[in-house]
Design an enzyme around this catalytic site. Structure first.
Site, short mmCIF file in Angstrom:
data_model
loop_
_atom_site.label_atom_id
_atom_site.label_comp_id
_atom_site.label_asym_id
_atom_site.label_seq_id
_atom_site.Cartn_x
_atom_site.Cartn_y
_atom_site.Cartn_z
CG ASP A 60 -1.68 1.21 1.47
OD1 ASP A 60 -2.34 1.64 0.51
OD2 ASP A 60 -1.65 1.76 2.58
CG ASP A 62 -2.02 7.52 0.53
OD1 ASP A 62 -1.12 8.33 0.31
OD2 ASP A 62 -2.98 7.35 -0.25
#
Length: 268
Positions: A60, A62
């Site tokens: 991922d 963020d």
């Protein structure tokens, strides 16, 4: 109680490996060990010795590879930061549908200059150990992918900065230099992240056990559950409740130590 052999130092003052036998009846659970070490801000990852080095890394973006939520940062510049952050927090904890929540947040950006994206990028900080994680795994022939519910404007830049082989995200609608408040392509959500992981493994001819996935939010759960090593990195409560491998205090370098890499093996 946990009994182990003599520790193997992976990085002086930073990481050790303690070989242990198969847990017996009454042995401490991973949750118990984490709770005992938490006051000392020490992470413990209990992994099998065999097959530790992974052929695929999927991450991922963020609050995982980068320190903040880029959409929240953009909203703050526009003036709707609090409203967007409330939705983001609820979504990352699994309280809201990801696609609906993203659509709602993006709509609040309508009519504002796309140049603000560059302002956000200038303040975006890559988390400690991210570049080392990616470069080291690539040096050992792993395929690396950045897969984000955020925007391709940022994934392209983060992927280049860290050295990811490929990147995927959502495409913000922009017309005449202005944000339209819409997404220009189908939404990349939790199922899409898992689908990318499945594809990467198929391309490598590898099993699920050969993958390392990491993220911090509820939308990362499908890919974390699908990977051999699904590691919650400074995860939200929803993630910590469902994922046994957790890095809550240390840096992304810990994902290399979990695979048995020594600091001297790292590619900086």
């Amino acid at each position: 109680m946990v009994k182990g052999a003599r520790p193997v130092i992976l990085s002086e003052g930073e990481a050790v490996e303690i070989p242990c036998g198969k847990p017996g009846t009454g042995a401490a659970t991973p949750a118990t060990i984490r709770a005992a070490l938490a006051p000392h801000q020490v992470d413990a990852l209990l992994v099998k010795q065999r097959g530790r080095r992974k052929a695929v890394l999927i991450a991922d973006m963020d609050s995982t590879i980068v320190a903040d939520e880029t959409l929240d940062q953009l909203a703050a510049l526009i003036g709707c930061g609090d409203a967007v952050k409330r939705i983001t927090d609820a979504t990352m904890n699994g309280a809201l549908d990801f696609a609906a929540a993203l659509t709602e947040r993006v709509a609040l950006l309508r009519g504002h200059p796309a140049a603000l994206l560059e302002d956000v990028w200038k303040t975006t900080q890559i988390n400690e150990g991210a570049q080392t994680l990616v470069k080291t795994m690539r040096a050992h022939n792993a395929r690396t992918a950045l897969v984000s519910g955020g925007f391709t404007f940022f994934t392209s830049r983060v992927a280049e900065a860290c050295g990811f082989d490929e990147h995927y995200g959502n495409v913000l609608g922009i017309e005449d230099g202005t944000l339209t408040g819409r997404l220009a392509a189908p939404i990349l959500g939790p199922d899409s992240k898992k689908a990318h992981l499945t594809r990467l493994l198929a391309e490598r001819g590898a099993q699920n056990s050969a993958a390392l996935a990491t993220g911090d939010g509820a939308n990362d759960l499908p890919m974390l559950h699908h990977a051999g090593f699904g590691i919650a990195f400074h995860g939200k409560p929803k993630l910590r409740a469902e994922v046994s491998l957790q890095v809550n205090f240390t840096t992304l370098r810990s994902l290399l130590f979990a695979q048995g890499y020594r600091a001297e093996d790292f590619v900086e």
